[in-house]
Design a protein around this motif. Structure first.
Motif, PDB file in Angstrom:
ATOM      1  N   SER A  15      63.046  44.908  43.584  1.00  0.00           N
ATOM      2  CA  SER A  15      62.877  46.336  43.819  1.00  0.00           C
ATOM      3  C   SER A  15      64.112  47.166  43.510  1.00  0.00           C
ATOM      4  O   SER A  15      64.006  48.375  43.266  1.00  0.00           O
TER       5      SER A  15
ATOM      6  N   VAL B   8      60.799  50.917  50.469  1.00  0.00           N
ATOM      7  CA  VAL B   8      61.687  50.666  49.329  1.00  0.00           C
ATOM      8  C   VAL B   8      62.215  51.975  48.765  1.00  0.00           C
ATOM      9  O   VAL B   8      63.408  52.098  48.453  1.00  0.00           O
ATOM     10  N   ALA B   9      61.348  52.970  48.646  1.00  0.00           N
ATOM     11  CA  ALA B   9      61.779  54.268  48.114  1.00  0.00           C
ATOM     12  C   ALA B   9      62.850  54.894  49.002  1.00  0.00           C
ATOM     13  O   ALA B   9      63.848  55.443  48.506  1.00  0.00           O
TER      14      ALA B   9
ATOM     15  N   GLU C 153      51.660  46.335  46.594  1.00  0.00           N
ATOM     16  CA  GLU C 153      52.563  47.484  46.703  1.00  0.00           C
ATOM     17  C   GLU C 153      53.476  47.612  45.487  1.00  0.00           C
ATOM     18  O   GLU C 153      54.312  48.512  45.426  1.00  0.00           O
ATOM     19  N   GLY C 154      53.335  46.677  44.546  1.00  0.00           N
ATOM     20  CA  GLY C 154      54.088  46.779  43.302  1.00  0.00           C
ATOM     21  C   GLY C 154      55.309  45.879  43.191  1.00  0.00           C
ATOM     22  O   GLY C 154      56.104  46.029  42.262  1.00  0.00           O
ATOM     23  N   PHE C 155      55.439  44.909  44.110  1.00  0.00           N
ATOM     24  CA  PHE C 155      56.612  44.028  44.101  1.00  0.00           C
ATOM     25  C   PHE C 155      56.156  42.565  44.057  1.00  0.00           C
ATOM     26  O   PHE C 155      55.471  42.100  44.964  1.00  0.00           O
TER      27      PHE C 155
ATOM     28  N   SER D  95      54.442  51.803  54.862  1.00  0.00           N
ATOM     29  CA  SER D  95      54.116  50.955  53.724  1.00  0.00           C
ATOM     30  C   SER D  95      55.400  50.401  53.122  1.00  0.00           C
ATOM     31  O   SER D  95      56.478  51.000  53.263  1.00  0.00           O
TER      32      SER D  95
ATOM     33  N   LYS E 133      56.019  50.203  49.972  1.00  0.00           N
ATOM     34  CA  LYS E 133      56.399  51.083  48.864  1.00  0.00           C
ATOM     35  C   LYS E 133      57.273  52.238  49.370  1.00  0.00           C
ATOM     36  O   LYS E 133      58.310  52.562  48.783  1.00  0.00           O
ATOM     37  N   ASP E 134      56.864  52.856  50.484  1.00  0.00           N
ATOM     38  CA  ASP E 134      57.637  53.968  51.048  1.00  0.00           C
ATOM     39  C   ASP E 134      58.987  53.481  51.579  1.00  0.00           C
ATOM     40  O   ASP E 134      60.001  54.177  51.455  1.00  0.00           O
TER      41      ASP E 134
END
Length: 283
Positions: free
Chosen positions: A131, A99-100, A198-200, A94, A96-97
């Motif tokens: 991000s 970017v983290a 995904e929040g971006f 994903s 999100k993962d």
């Protein structure tokens, strides 16, 4: 290819006397073609096939021989989703993962893209800005080159348009789409999440369509728009344009301009950050 496929149907719906000649003006992220059209007589007989984001982003980061605000948009023809593509064996499942992981270990992931003004180049840089993740950016001169690099494990992932990877799992080295950078999920990719999901807030499609200089009289611009809309509905065009069928997405000039205007704050912010950080290429 798109212009050549469209031309005979534009002719058909303009007039029996119409004769459209395709003139290739490659180079400088479209600047040569754009300036050619803006310098032509303002009679409506010279039309540009323009591409965003390069058309409206490049003037924000360097001097260009054309002014994007001097274009009157006739209509969008296609909207090609910008995708983040990985090999099928990639550990990332994903955005999100991903970017983290990169925020925990900066520059640990390399991403190929086709140049600063390309949809991939803009999407990557906006993603880093939004991000806070720092990817290793690897520029290429074309998607073919970047795909080979991805398959050969020279980069971890690439940005590409949907038309460049219409069947990721069918490639010689199986690929997978991690995310799509459009407002809403593209109809042909219903199972791929958008970056926004995904929040971006990164929305950078590759849109292509027709434009003329604003000096062209309104009646001529209206004739071109009417002919374009009719051509895109023509059964003959739809049969000839099967290679583009998934991304045909007509919008009239005013509606397309609203999309471009909505994207401007994000692009302006990106340009300012690139200048501040000294990451722009030498002029």
């Amino acid at each position: 290819m798109l212009a050549r496929t469209l031309a005979p149907f534009m002719q058909k719906h303009l007039s029996d006397a119409a004769n459209i000649v395709i003139v290739n003006k490659p180079g400088a992220s479209g600047a040569i073609a754009n300036s050619y059209v803006q310098r032509a007589p303002k009679d409506g007989y010279t039309v540009a096939m323009v591409n965003t984001p390069p058309m409206n982003f490049m003037p924000l980061v360097q001097s260009t021989p054309y002014n994007p605000d001097q274009f009157a948009l006739i209509g969008r023809v296609v909207s090609d989703p910008t995708l983040l593509v990985v090999r099928d064996d990639s550990p990332y499942t994903s955005l999100k993962d991903l970017v983290a992981a990169v925020k925990a270990k900066p520059e640990s992931v390399s991403i190929g893209q086709n140049g600063l003004g390309s949809n991939g180049g803009v999407a990557l840089n906006v993603l880093m800005l939004e991000s806070g993740a720092s990817f290793t950016e690897v520029p290429y001169t074309g998607t073919g080159q970047s795909k080979i690099a991805l398959m050969g494990q020279h980069v971890d992932m690439i940005f590409a348009s949907h038309t460049a990877v219409p069947n990721p799992a069918g490639e010689q080295t199986k690929l997978r789409i991690l995310a799509q950078f459009v407002q809403d999920r593209a109809p042909m990719l219903p199972d791929v999440p958008t970056a926004k999901e995904e929040g971006f807030d990164v929305v950078v499609p590759s849109d292509r369509g027709l434009a003329v200089d604003k000096g062209v009289p309104a009646d001529m611009r209206n004739k071109l728009q009417t002919a374009l809309e009719a051509a895109l509905k023509d059964p003959g065009f739809l049969d000839s344009a099967k290679a583009f069928s998934a991304i045909i997405a007509y919008k009239d000039g005013q509606a397309w301009q609203k999309d471009i205007d909505a994207a401007k704050p994000s692009l302006t912010r990106l340009a300012a950050e690139l200048k501040r950080s000294g990451r722009l290429p030498a002029q």
